[in-house]
Write an enzyme that holds these catalytic residues in place. Structure first.
Site, PDB file in Angstrom:
ATOM      1  N   GLU A   1      -7.853  -4.884  -0.070  1.00 35.28           N
ATOM      2  CA  GLU A   1      -8.370  -5.539  -1.243  1.00 35.28           C
ATOM      3  C   GLU A   1      -8.299  -6.897  -0.839  1.00 35.28           C
ATOM      4  O   GLU A   1      -9.559  -7.827  -1.416  1.00 35.28           O
ATOM      5  CB  GLU A   1      -7.518  -5.285  -2.522  1.00 35.28           C
ATOM      6  CG  GLU A   1      -7.604  -3.776  -2.821  1.00 35.28           C
ATOM      7  CD  GLU A   1      -8.769  -3.265  -3.301  1.00 35.28           C
ATOM      8  OE1 GLU A   1      -9.968  -3.895  -3.140  1.00 35.28           O
ATOM      9  OE2 GLU A   1      -8.966  -2.070  -3.964  1.00 35.28           O
TER      10      GLU A   1
ATOM     11  N   HIS B   1       0.921  -1.348   0.067  1.00 31.53           N
ATOM     12  CA  HIS B   1       0.213  -0.015  -0.032  1.00 31.53           C
ATOM     13  C   HIS B   1       0.678   1.173  -0.056  1.00 31.53           C
ATOM     14  O   HIS B   1       1.923   1.342   0.712  1.00 31.53           O
ATOM     15  CB  HIS B   1      -0.865  -0.091   1.092  1.00 31.53           C
ATOM     16  CG  HIS B   1      -2.213   0.804   0.984  1.00 31.53           C
ATOM     17  ND1 HIS B   1      -2.041   2.281   1.542  1.00 31.53           N
ATOM     18  CD2 HIS B   1      -3.548   0.699   0.708  1.00 31.53           C
ATOM     19  CE1 HIS B   1      -3.120   2.896   1.192  1.00 31.53           C
ATOM     20  NE2 HIS B   1      -3.858   1.846   0.690  1.00 31.53           N
TER      21      HIS B   1
HETATM   22  N1  ACO Z   1       4.046  -7.837  -4.764  1.00 30.52           N
HETATM   23  C1  ACO Z   1       5.208  -7.980  -5.115  1.00 30.52           C
HETATM   24  N2  ACO Z   1       5.869  -6.851  -4.851  1.00 30.52           N
HETATM   25  C2  ACO Z   1       5.443  -5.617  -4.403  1.00 30.52           C
HETATM   26  C3  ACO Z   1       4.180  -5.577  -4.232  1.00 30.52           C
HETATM   27  C4  ACO Z   1       3.246  -6.688  -4.292  1.00 30.52           C
HETATM   28  N3  ACO Z   1       1.898  -6.718  -3.967  1.00 30.52           N
HETATM   29  N4  ACO Z   1       3.903  -4.334  -3.786  1.00 30.52           N
HETATM   30  C5  ACO Z   1       5.031  -3.507  -3.842  1.00 30.52           C
HETATM   31  N5  ACO Z   1       5.930  -4.318  -4.382  1.00 30.52           N
HETATM   32  C6  ACO Z   1       7.354  -4.000  -4.587  1.00 30.52           C
HETATM   33  C7  ACO Z   1       7.589  -3.405  -5.859  1.00 30.52           C
HETATM   34  O1  ACO Z   1       7.639  -4.362  -6.776  1.00 30.52           O
HETATM   35  C8  ACO Z   1       8.853  -2.532  -5.456  1.00 30.52           C
HETATM   36  O2  ACO Z   1       9.876  -3.112  -5.646  1.00 30.52           O
HETATM   37  P1  ACO Z   1      11.261  -2.680  -6.135  1.00 30.52           P
HETATM   38  O3  ACO Z   1      11.687  -1.634  -5.517  1.00 30.52           O
HETATM   39  O4  ACO Z   1      12.322  -3.780  -5.814  1.00 30.52           O
HETATM   40  O5  ACO Z   1      10.890  -2.495  -7.614  1.00 30.52           O
HETATM   41  C9  ACO Z   1       8.447  -2.279  -4.202  1.00 30.52           C
HETATM   42  O6  ACO Z   1       7.551  -2.978  -3.578  1.00 30.52           O
HETATM   43  C10 ACO Z   1       7.795  -0.746  -3.832  1.00 30.52           C
HETATM   44  O7  ACO Z   1       6.860  -0.683  -4.918  1.00 30.52           O
HETATM   45  P2  ACO Z   1       5.796   0.474  -5.079  1.00 30.52           P
HETATM   46  O8  ACO Z   1       5.053   0.107  -6.170  1.00 30.52           O
HETATM   47  O9  ACO Z   1       6.749   1.679  -5.295  1.00 30.52           O
HETATM   48  O10 ACO Z   1       5.103   0.656  -3.990  1.00 30.52           O
HETATM   49  P3  ACO Z   1       3.943   1.644  -3.850  1.00 30.52           P
HETATM   50  O11 ACO Z   1       3.517   1.761  -2.300  1.00 30.52           O
HETATM   51  O12 ACO Z   1       3.594   2.850  -4.626  1.00 30.52           O
HETATM   52  O13 ACO Z   1       2.762   0.460  -4.202  1.00 30.52           O
HETATM   53  C11 ACO Z   1       0.750  -0.665  -4.477  1.00 30.52           C
HETATM   54  C12 ACO Z   1       1.516   0.355  -3.603  1.00 30.52           C
HETATM   55  C13 ACO Z   1       0.486  -0.024  -5.962  1.00 30.52           C
HETATM   56  C14 ACO Z   1      -0.461  -0.914  -3.920  1.00 30.52           C
HETATM   57  C15 ACO Z   1       1.538  -1.997  -4.762  1.00 30.52           C
HETATM   58  O14 ACO Z   1       1.847  -2.508  -3.461  1.00 30.52           O
HETATM   59  C16 ACO Z   1       0.955  -3.132  -5.733  1.00 30.52           C
HETATM   60  O15 ACO Z   1       0.985  -3.102  -6.848  1.00 30.52           O
HETATM   61  N6  ACO Z   1       0.041  -3.912  -4.877  1.00 30.52           N
HETATM   62  C17 ACO Z   1      -0.619  -4.845  -5.482  1.00 30.52           C
HETATM   63  C18 ACO Z   1      -1.771  -4.553  -6.185  1.00 30.52           C
HETATM   64  C19 ACO Z   1      -2.991  -4.158  -4.846  1.00 30.52           C
HETATM   65  O16 ACO Z   1      -3.166  -5.048  -4.236  1.00 30.52           O
HETATM   66  N7  ACO Z   1      -3.460  -3.212  -5.119  1.00 30.52           N
HETATM   67  C20 ACO Z   1      -4.720  -2.547  -4.351  1.00 30.52           C
HETATM   68  C21 ACO Z   1      -4.064  -1.876  -3.229  1.00 30.52           C
HETATM   69  S1  ACO Z   1      -5.004  -1.115  -2.097  1.00 30.52           S
HETATM   70  C22 ACO Z   1      -6.076   0.177  -2.744  1.00 30.52           C
HETATM   71  O17 ACO Z   1      -5.364   0.915  -3.498  1.00 30.52           O
HETATM   72  C23 ACO Z   1      -7.268   0.637  -2.100  1.00 30.52           C
END
Ligand code: ACO
Length: 384
Positions: A321, A263
């Site tokens: 989610e 998140h």
């Molecule tokens: N699975 C695997 N790796 C992940 C996940 C995940 N669910 N979430 C983040 N990471 C990793 C990224 O690949 C990144 O790794 P890196 O730095 O080695 O490239 C690191 O963690 C940081 O990721 P960001 O995308 O910069 O983190 P951010 O905080 O911006 O992302 C997000 C938040 C978009 C929700 C992300 O965690 C994600 O894509 N999750 C999966 C989709 C999801 O569950 N969406 C619903 C979110 S809840 C809501 O919005 C209401």
């Protein structure tokens, strides 16, 4: 062609742009507070876990709109006001029939139908929107499947009416409770994208229906409200406990994201996941498909452990989610109705934010930093 990348003298002295507005405080609110480090969500003074599993959705509306939980006379008055407005206008049903015939997906049907709802002053519009959006979603779903809409019932409260209008079965107390807990849990969450959209529109002096219509458009995006389906797909794909570890490892090794984890704001477990996880436990207690809930719990534990292994230091935890998907599935809602059902909770928060924004008396109007040319000379059409 425009030379979009050019930096010009006009930028001199301008602040650098902040495209995601991260860290920008654009409103003060008494509605909700999100603390991502502590994993805390406060709704109008109550920790989400304190009120969401107990309140009826009408109580939540009263809390957000009027600042306090209602007494029984106030609760009855609000319930009656919603009941009087629940029936859909003919024009809304006509639009839904035509659009469903064209196989338009439910969230787009909701956007189209919301624009047909009658406006009026803010209180009236808010009551109408909250009362009628569930009827819109239920009618859309039935029309898409070639079935006639089921009219609302005066004797059922808000959440129970939605379940009734979907399939004509009167929901038992456990199913109604599960839906109320879900609607309460997602009713408000700081200045998220759709709430900000609603406040921007309200700040222009436009009407409440327009503000909510804009918010629905923002919520529809996969980066906001459009993601719960895939979290459930992942649990189904895993299927059995012995496949949890290999499937999750293979996803992480191929760079896939685990849906329902991570998140932008929460660095610990999303407090909404806690509330919805407990509600899912109650909903699936004794259910035929209880094994799905147990599998999901195991998937969650393994996912958090493997995310710590593959992405050390990122603090990737369960988000809202994951259990939303499980809970809504347990209520027999199809994946296509997950985001529309999210709307039915969040609309209460959007209306409350519009009421708040009306008191500000100032249009939300940020600035942009111009990065284009400034000295072009007009060339007539025939010379281009
Ligand atoms: N699975 C695997 N790796 C992940 C996940 C995940 N669910 N979430 C983040 N990471 C990793 C990224 O690949 C990144 O790794 P890196 O730095 O080695 O490239 C690191 O963690 C940081 O990721 P960001 O995308 O910069 O983190 P951010 O905080 O911006 O992302 C997000 C938040 C978009 C929700 C992300 O965690 C994600 O894509 N999750 C999966 C989709 C999801 O569950 N969406 C619903 C979110 S809840 C809501 O919005 C209401």
């Amino acid at each position: 062609m425009d030379n979009i990348g050019i930096h010009t003298a006009r930028d001199a002295g301008h602040h650098a742009a902040n495209p995601g507005l991260q860290g920008v405080v654009a409103a003060t609110t008494r509605l909700s507070s999100v603390d991502g480090e502590a994993g805390e969500l406060i709704i109008a003074g109550y920790p989400v876990g304190e009120f969401a599993p107990r309140a009826r959705f009408e109580e939540t509306l009263h809390l957000l709109w009027y600042g306090a939980l209602p007494n029984s006379a106030q609760l009855k008055a609000l319930g009656d006001a919603l009941a009087e407005r629940r029936e859909l206008p003919a024009i809304t049903l006509t639009v839904l029939r035509d659009a469903a015939g064209a196989r338009i997906p439910p969230m787009d049907l909701l956007r189209m139908a919301a624009g047909t709802l009658s406006g009026g002053e803010d209180q009236e519009a808010a009551l109408t929107l909250v009362a009628q959006l569930p009827a819109v979603v239920a009618a859309s779903w039935r029309l898409l499947r070639g079935e006639e809409p089921i009219p609302p019932r005066r004797d059922l409260a808000h959440a129970a009416n939605y379940l009734w209008m979907l399939d004509g079965t009167e929901p038992d107390a456990r199913r109604t409770r599960a839906l109320e807990t879900y609607l309460n849990t997602v009713v408000d969450h700081g200045l998220n994208a759709s709430t900000f959209t609603a406040r921007v529109i309200a700040s222009t002096g436009s009407d409440m229906v327009s503000a909510i219509l804009g918010a629905i458009g923002a919520l529809k995006g996969p980066l906001h409200g459009g993601a719960p389906g895939p979290a459930l797909d992942m649990v189904f794909e895993i299927g059995t406990p012995d496949r949890i570890e290999p499937v999750l490892r293979s996803k992480l090794e191929s760079g896939e994201r685990l849906m329902g984890f991570g998140h932008r704001i929460y660095r610990v477990r999303d407090p909404r996941a806690e509330v919805l996880g407990r509600e899912a436990d109650r909903l699936f207690a004794g259910a035929e498909n209880r094994s799905l809930y147990l599998l999901a719990k195991e998937v969650e534990l393994a996912a958090v452990r493997l995310l710590a292994e593959y992405k050390p230091g990122r603090n990737l935890q369960t988000n809202v989610e994951f259990y939303t998907a499980l809970l809504l599935h347990g209520l027999d809602l199809p994946v296509q109705l997950f985001t529309p059902t999210f709307t039915l909770g969040r609309v209460g928060g959007w209306c409350a934010h519009c009421f708040e924004q009306r008191t500000v008396k100032r249009i939300i109007r940020p600035e942009s930093s111009y990065r284009g040319p400034i000295d072009r000379v007009w060339s007539p059409l025939e010379g281009r």
